[in-house]
Motif scaffolding. Structure first.
Motif, short mmCIF file in Angstrom:
data_model
loop_
_atom_site.label_atom_id
_atom_site.label_comp_id
_atom_site.label_asym_id
_atom_site.label_seq_id
_atom_site.Cartn_x
_atom_site.Cartn_y
_atom_site.Cartn_z
N ARG A 174 -2.95 -4.39 -10.87
CA ARG A 174 -4.37 -3.88 -10.00
C ARG A 174 -3.70 -2.67 -9.00
O ARG A 174 -4.33 -1.68 -9.10
N ASN A 175 -2.43 -2.75 -8.42
CA ASN A 175 -1.99 -1.56 -7.81
C ASN A 175 -1.78 -0.42 -8.81
O ASN A 175 -1.87 0.68 -8.27
N VAL A 232 1.93 1.91 -3.30
CA VAL A 232 0.89 2.52 -4.30
C VAL A 232 0.68 4.01 -3.97
O VAL A 232 0.64 4.87 -5.09
N GLU A 233 0.78 4.26 -2.78
CA GLU A 233 0.58 5.68 -2.53
C GLU A 233 1.78 6.78 -2.90
O GLU A 233 1.44 7.65 -3.24
N LEU A 237 -3.12 0.36 -11.29
CA LEU A 237 -4.24 0.97 -11.70
C LEU A 237 -4.71 1.69 -10.39
O LEU A 237 -5.08 2.97 -10.64
N ALA A 238 -4.71 1.22 -9.24
CA ALA A 238 -4.99 2.15 -7.96
C ALA A 238 -4.06 3.21 -7.85
O ALA A 238 -4.72 4.32 -7.35
N ALA A 239 -2.97 3.11 -8.18
CA ALA A 239 -2.24 4.34 -8.24
C ALA A 239 -2.52 5.49 -9.32
O ALA A 239 -1.84 6.71 -9.21
N GLY A 240 -3.18 5.07 -10.22
CA GLY A 240 -3.54 6.06 -11.38
C GLY A 240 -2.93 6.09 -12.61
O GLY A 240 -3.15 7.03 -13.37
N TRP A 254 -6.34 -4.42 -17.16
CA TRP A 254 -6.24 -3.32 -17.72
C TRP A 254 -7.05 -3.28 -18.88
O TRP A 254 -7.39 -2.07 -19.42
N ARG A 290 1.48 7.10 -6.71
CA ARG A 290 0.40 7.98 -6.79
C ARG A 290 0.62 9.32 -6.78
O ARG A 290 0.14 10.21 -7.61
N ASP A 336 0.79 -1.32 0.05
CA ASP A 336 0.06 0.11 -0.07
C ASP A 336 0.84 1.25 -0.07
O ASP A 336 0.55 2.27 -0.64
N GLN A 356 -1.74 -8.73 -9.42
CA GLN A 356 -2.07 -8.01 -8.43
C GLN A 356 -1.29 -6.68 -8.70
O GLN A 356 -1.70 -5.58 -8.05
#
Length: 375
Positions: A168-169, A82-83, A171-174, A225, A86, A79, A165
């Motif tokens: 996915r991470n 990912v942050e 994608l979550a980070a933008g 994606w 971002r 996490d 995964q």
């Protein structure tokens, strides 16, 4: 305007680019420690190299804790990471640019000092990198590479799921997409090539079997994606990290033919003249050209990289060998590289000593041309 083909529009997946000059994925080893998350300095670095309507490919980022072979490399499996990413993505998007993340596992190009619990690095087969290549330990010692541990058949899908995964991470980070790192002798290429893959299961032996891991990892990213936001990087004639196939064309022809129907955003080559060039200048006279040999096989957008000048990039696109060119070393020292090439401004030379590790020096302190001219 200089280089009209290089500075012409191009569509990659759903993204409309204003020019065809990309930032290549470049390992810089400046993530936060011990989290291995990108930090504000990394966001500043990428924002400096972001141009409106232009593409960036962020540095290779391990999908697992077992995927590291260098200190200070940012990951994409926690996490905090990912942050951190971002922040980078937001800074790039604020400049109107697009950014993909390169997903990575180094496989045998590692040392037990980087591995959880001090275990041996993992690989398709228990084949060490040749003695002429040296590993770096986590505390900076230069040592021979260890013989890696061969993955069991049932472990391979676990690695594939780690890529899923990581996608996915990202994608979550933008991010705007992801690129699978299948080049430079790392894990995906270790599965591809016969000298590093001695397996006798469904992932080894025939070319079809050796390409299977690449295809499964790529499909995992597509599942997250969609194909139009996934790219793949290959180095058919590369020799980095003990890689190299005696006759690459049968292997890479099959791999590209299998990737063709997937509808990927792009295929990204490393020209063989650039193999290993991050650590030393490379004599590339007389080597083959991946883009020239493979352009007739690949049906989609083709990016290539490897020691290009503005003139060589313009010629490659004008002659139809590539659709876009990724720049590395000269993009490090010229954060405003697209503008410099477009207007014929002189280029700042890079300092190889500051490529890996460190802080601001050789990272975010290279000036843009206007600041130099005003000094």
């Amino acid at each position: 305007m200089n280089f009209p083909h290089l500075f012409s529009p191009l569509k990659i997946g759903p993204y409309q680019l204003k020019h065809r000059l990309a930032l290549a994925p470049l390992t810089r080893m400046r993530a936060s420690k011990p989290s291995l998350a990108p930090r504000p300095l990394n966001a500043e670095y990428y924002a400096q190299r972001a141009t409106a309507g232009g593409p960036l490919i962020a540095e290779a980022s391990p999908v697992l804790a077992t995927g590291f072979g260098n200190p200070g490399v940012p990951g994409i499996y926690t996490d905090a990471q990912v942050e951190g990413w971002r922040q980078v993505v937001d800074a790039v998007h604020a400049k109107g640019a697009f950014i993909f993340l390169q997903l990575w596992h180094v496989g045998r190009v590692s040392h037990s000092s980087f591995q959880p619990g001090g275990a041996l690095p993992i690989a398709p087969s228990a084949v060490a990198i040749p003695a002429e290549f040296k590993a770096m330990t986590a505390d900076g010692k230069v040592v021979p590479y260890e013989t890696p541990r061969a993955l069991e058949t049932e472990e391979v899908p676990v690695i594939v799921e780690a890529y899923r995964q990581a996608a996915r991470n990202a994608l979550a980070a933008g991010f705007d997409g992801v690129e699978i790192h299948g080049a430079n002798g790392y894990l995906v290429e270790q599965f591809l090539q016969s000298r590093s893959n001695l397996r006798t299961d469904r992932y080894g032996g025939s070319i079809e079997n050796r390409v299977r891991f690449l295809l499964e990892v790529t499909q995992a990213a597509i599942d997250v994606w969609g194909a139009s936001r996934v790219g793949v990087r290959l180095s058919p004639y590369g020799i980095a990290n003990g890689s190299g196939e005696a006759d690459p064309m049968p292997l890479y022809t099959h791999a590209i033919e299998q990737l063709n129907p997937l509808g990927l955003a792009y295929l990204h080559f490393i020209e063989p003249r650039s193999s290993g060039s991050g650590r030393a200048e490379v004599n590339w006279q007389g080597v083959p050209s991946a883009m020239v040999l493979c352009r007739p096989i690949w049906k989609g957008v083709l990016i290539t990289a490897g020691g290009f000048t503005g003139e060589a990039a313009e010629a490659a696109i004008a002659e139809g060998h590539a659709d876009a060119i990724a720049f590395g070393r000269i993009f490090i020292s010229n954060p405003d590289l697209p503008r410099r090439l477009q207007h014929g401004f002189p280029l700042t030379p890079y300092d190889r000593k500051t490529f890996y590790g460190g802080d601001v020096a050789g990272y975010t302190d290279y000036p843009v041309y206007d600041a130099m001219a005003a000094a």
